[in-house]
Design a protein around this motif. Structure first.
Motif: not given
Ligand SMILES: CC(C)(COP(=O)(O)OP(=O)(O)OC[C@H]1O[C@@H](n2cnc3c(N)ncnc32)[C@H](O)[C@@H]1OP(=O)(O)O)[C@@H](O)C(=O)NCCC(=O)NCCS
Length: 168
Positions: A148-168
């Motif tokens: 209750g003292i401070e707010d949080a910023v929620l971050f996320a990363r989907d690693l598939r975006v980077y691990t599959t980019e060479n396989f289109d």
């Protein structure tokens, strides 16, 4: 920026728990009720769904095995949550934080877990910049997340975006 530091990443052991809890209190939980005490850190070393890692290395005035940084990640059903990550102030901007995070991301991908989330204190703009630089997106803000003292910023990363980019 600056020189890169010689360090190694290894699994943390119970003997490291005091140093890790102390870093968390000084560098992450300052001004908040302490939630990461020594027993909790040790529990996460022993839990099958958590991993606690450390960066150790020799720096001026430090022993060879000095604790320079650490991170704690918890693996859930389809995602991983980065609970804590910190680097000693005089060792920052030497790619240690980046190295700890990369180690955990590689472990997550190997385990078939591609989604990583974490929270940062709203006033901690340095860490927010760090995570944005490393491919994390701001997803949400959670009012009063830190006791209750401070707010949080929620971050996320989907690693598939980077691990599959060479396989289109
Ligand atoms: C956030 C933190 C872990 C970064 O560790 P670090 O070892 O300094 O990070 P790195 O050297 O790997 O930095 C990687 C990149 O992130 C960005 N970055 C890191 N710190 C930054 C800062 N203070 N301001 C702006 N950008 C920053 C930079 O782009 C940097 O690359 P560069 O140095 O080549 O420009 C460290 O500042 C820290 O321990 N902060 C206190 C604890 C904390 O806030 N933890 C996160 C929430 S749990």
């Amino acid at each position: 920026m600056g020189f890169d530091m010689n360090y190694e990443i290894a699994l943390a052991e119970p003997a490291d728990a005091q140093g890790i809890a102390s870093m968390s209190e000084r560098l992450i939980e300052y001004g908040l009720p302490l939630s990461w005490d020594v027993p909790r850190v040790v529990r996460h070393m022993r839990r099958r769904d958590s991993i606690v890692i450390k960066a150790v290395g020799r720096d001026s005035g430090r022993d060879a095995d000095a604790l320079l940084g650490f991170a704690i990640m918890n693996f859930q059903q389809d995602a991983a949550h980065l609970s804590l990550l910190a680097v000693e102030p005089d060792c920052r901007r030497r790619k240690i934080g980046r190295g700890l995070l990369a180690w955990l991301e590689e472990t997550a991908v190997t385990a078939g877990t591609f989604f990583i989330s974490l929270e940062v204190r709203t006033r901690n703009t340095a860490a927010q910049h760090f995570y944005r630089t490393l491919g994390y997106d701001e997803m949400d803000r959670v009012v009063g997340y830190y006791s209750g003292i401070e707010d949080a910023v929620l971050f996320a990363r989907d690693l598939r975006v980077y691990t599959t980019e060479n396989f289109d």
